[in-house]
Scaffold this motif. Structure first.
Motif, PDB file in Angstrom:
ATOM      1  N   ASP A  81      10.383   7.403  36.705  1.00 42.10           N
ATOM      2  CA  ASP A  81       8.874   6.988  36.768  1.00 42.10           C
ATOM      3  C   ASP A  81       7.999   7.833  37.533  1.00 42.10           C
ATOM      4  OD1 ASP A  81      10.553   5.034  35.725  1.00 42.10           O
ATOM      5  OD2 ASP A  81      10.405   3.397  37.339  1.00 42.10           O
TER       6      ASP A  81
ATOM      7  N   GLU B 190       0.534   7.657  40.298  1.00 36.77           N
ATOM      8  CA  GLU B 190       0.510   6.529  41.034  1.00 36.77           C
ATOM      9  C   GLU B 190       1.656   5.999  41.714  1.00 36.77           C
ATOM     10  OE1 GLU B 190       1.169   2.413  38.933  1.00 36.77           O
ATOM     11  OE2 GLU B 190      -0.119   3.443  37.743  1.00 36.77           O
ATOM     12  N   THR B 191       2.719   6.890  41.520  1.00 34.99           N
ATOM     13  CA  THR B 191       4.197   6.677  42.104  1.00 34.99           C
ATOM     14  C   THR B 191       4.271   7.560  43.095  1.00 34.99           C
ATOM     15  OG1 THR B 191       5.318   7.877  40.508  1.00 34.99           O
ATOM     16  CG2 THR B 191       5.077   5.401  40.220  1.00 34.99           C
ATOM     17  N   TRP B 192       3.408   8.571  43.122  1.00 38.05           N
ATOM     18  CA  TRP B 192       3.703   9.802  44.136  1.00 38.05           C
ATOM     19  C   TRP B 192       3.668   9.493  45.350  1.00 38.05           C
ATOM     20  CZ3 TRP B 192       6.199  13.756  45.485  1.00 38.05           C
ATOM     21  CH2 TRP B 192       5.609  14.612  46.463  1.00 38.05           C
TER      22      TRP B 192
ATOM     23  N   ASP C 129       4.826   6.903  46.817  1.00 36.17           N
ATOM     24  CA  ASP C 129       5.865   6.408  46.958  1.00 36.17           C
ATOM     25  C   ASP C 129       7.010   7.352  47.377  1.00 36.17           C
ATOM     26  OD1 ASP C 129       5.193   3.557  46.700  1.00 36.17           O
ATOM     27  OD2 ASP C 129       5.187   4.044  44.512  1.00 36.17           O
ATOM     28  N   TYR C 130       7.015   8.429  46.520  1.00 39.93           N
ATOM     29  CA  TYR C 130       8.145   9.560  46.545  1.00 39.93           C
ATOM     30  C   TYR C 130       7.919  10.481  47.522  1.00 39.93           C
ATOM     31  CZ  TYR C 130      10.757   8.258  42.329  1.00 39.93           C
ATOM     32  OH  TYR C 130      11.449   7.450  41.361  1.00 39.93           O
TER      33      TYR C 130
ATOM     34  N   ASN D 238      -2.503   5.446  33.566  1.00 43.63           N
ATOM     35  CA  ASN D 238      -2.362   6.584  34.563  1.00 43.63           C
ATOM     36  C   ASN D 238      -2.239   8.071  33.722  1.00 43.63           C
ATOM     37  OD1 ASN D 238      -0.463   6.841  37.521  1.00 43.63           O
ATOM     38  ND2 ASN D 238      -2.696   6.696  37.558  1.00 43.63           N
TER      39      ASN D 238
ATOM     40  N   HIS E 246      14.294   5.336  41.896  1.00 46.30           N
ATOM     41  CA  HIS E 246      12.984   4.684  41.293  1.00 46.30           C
ATOM     42  C   HIS E 246      12.113   4.474  42.365  1.00 46.30           C
ATOM     43  CE1 HIS E 246      15.822   3.713  38.166  1.00 46.30           C
ATOM     44  NE2 HIS E 246      14.608   3.606  37.424  1.00 46.30           N
ATOM     45  N   PRO E 247      10.646   4.578  41.973  1.00 42.34           N
ATOM     46  CA  PRO E 247       9.650   4.159  43.301  1.00 42.34           C
ATOM     47  C   PRO E 247       9.936   3.124  43.923  1.00 42.34           C
ATOM     48  CG  PRO E 247       8.680   4.919  41.056  1.00 42.34           C
ATOM     49  CD  PRO E 247      10.151   4.599  40.783  1.00 42.34           C
ATOM     50  N   VAL E 248      10.375   2.002  43.589  1.00 40.67           N
ATOM     51  CA  VAL E 248      10.636   0.702  44.463  1.00 40.67           C
ATOM     52  C   VAL E 248      11.515   1.140  45.535  1.00 40.67           C
ATOM     53  CG1 VAL E 248      12.273  -0.206  42.964  1.00 40.67           C
ATOM     54  CG2 VAL E 248      10.845  -1.746  44.385  1.00 40.67           C
TER      55      VAL E 248
ATOM     56  N   ARG F 123      10.016   2.265  48.547  1.00 41.70           N
ATOM     57  CA  ARG F 123       9.019   1.332  49.529  1.00 41.70           C
ATOM     58  C   ARG F 123       9.696   0.549  50.536  1.00 41.70           C
ATOM     59  NH1 ARG F 123       6.932  -0.610  43.463  1.00 41.70           N
ATOM     60  NH2 ARG F 123       5.836   1.330  43.058  1.00 41.70           N
TER      61      ARG F 123
END
Length: 253
Positions: A12, A16-18, A20-21, A48, A209-211, A214
């Motif tokens: 993913d 917008e997930t960067w 998180d990573y 996005n 995964h991004p979650v 978090r």
């Protein structure tokens, strides 16, 4: 192939997930010598588009220069098909996931969606060898479209598949469900059990995964597991680099 290999796969991947990573990637870079496979979504959840994020595209250019691999991961990573009509489809598309973009597509729609992704990779001069469907779900039409795409491989949680014939290669993968504390706890137990069973497997994949990023518990687990597997002698690689070695070894044999 005598070496036991290890893949670090980021799912993913999108602008917008960067956020998180980023801390995790920086920690992996600090270890040194660990290439990563980035599953890139061209327009995450239809909000996005990569075209609108030149800084993020430059980041991905830099990752390629480091030896990482970019993989096409759907087009939108969102299920926008008409409402499900059967109990099975309702479960798969409303309970199991809302992101099975390729689960319901016919061949023509899947070919168009794949074409959009292929065109984007060509536009930015990004080498592309593989495709991973969101939630690993593909309709029969999607499989036919993928077989004719010219790509080399796809995968699911347990296998690589060589295209166009979907020839399977056993490749166990670890993945977490990290949306709640009890899910993270169960994921830890399941992962440790899988590791005991897969300790001697020629290839082991870590699917992040991004979650996961978090929550300190899951993020720390993945980083410590990576370090543990490296200490045990596993050699980090990308999907395409491993696959090239695998096909070379198979042809040589």
């Amino acid at each position: 192939m005598s070496e036991r290999a290890l893949m670090l796969v980021l799912h993913d991947v999108a602008p917008e997930t960067w956020a998180d990573y980023r801390p995790f990637v920086e920690a992996v870079d600090a270890i040194g010598g660990v290439p990563m496979t980035w599953l890139v979504v061209p327009d995450f959840h239809n909000r996005n588009p990569l075209q609108a994020h030149p800084d993020f595209r430059r980041l991905l250019d830099g990752r390629l220069a480091r030896g990482d691999e970019l993989v096409l991961h759907g087009c939108y990573h969102a299920d926008r098909a008409p409402s499900p009509r059967t109990p099975k489809d309702w479960f798969m598309r409303r309970v199991y996931t809302h992101e099975g973009e390729f689960y319901s597509l016919d061949e023509a729609a899947a070919r168009e969606r794949l074409g959009q992704g292929l065109a984007l990779f060509r536009r930015y001069d990004w080498p592309l060898h593989g495709f991973v469907a969101p939630a690993w779900l593909m309709s029969p039409g999607s499989r036919r479209a993928l077989a004719g795409s010219g790509l080399l491989y796809t995968s699911d949680p347990r296998h690589f598949y060589l295209l166009p014939d979907f020839a399977p290669i056993t490749a166990p993968g670890l993945v977490w469900s990290a949306r709640s504390a009890w899910r993270r706890g169960m994921s830890w137990l399941v992962s440790e059990r899988q590791l005991r069973h897969c300790r001697q497997a020629p290839l082991l994949r870590l699917g992040l995964h991004p979650v996961d990023m978090r929550h300190d518990f899951s993020r720390r687990y993945w980083l410590e597991l990576l370090k543990r597997l490296l200490r045990e002698g596993r050699q980090p690689t990308t999907k395409i680099d491993w696959l090239r070695q695998y096909t070379w070894s198979s042809s040589a044999a």
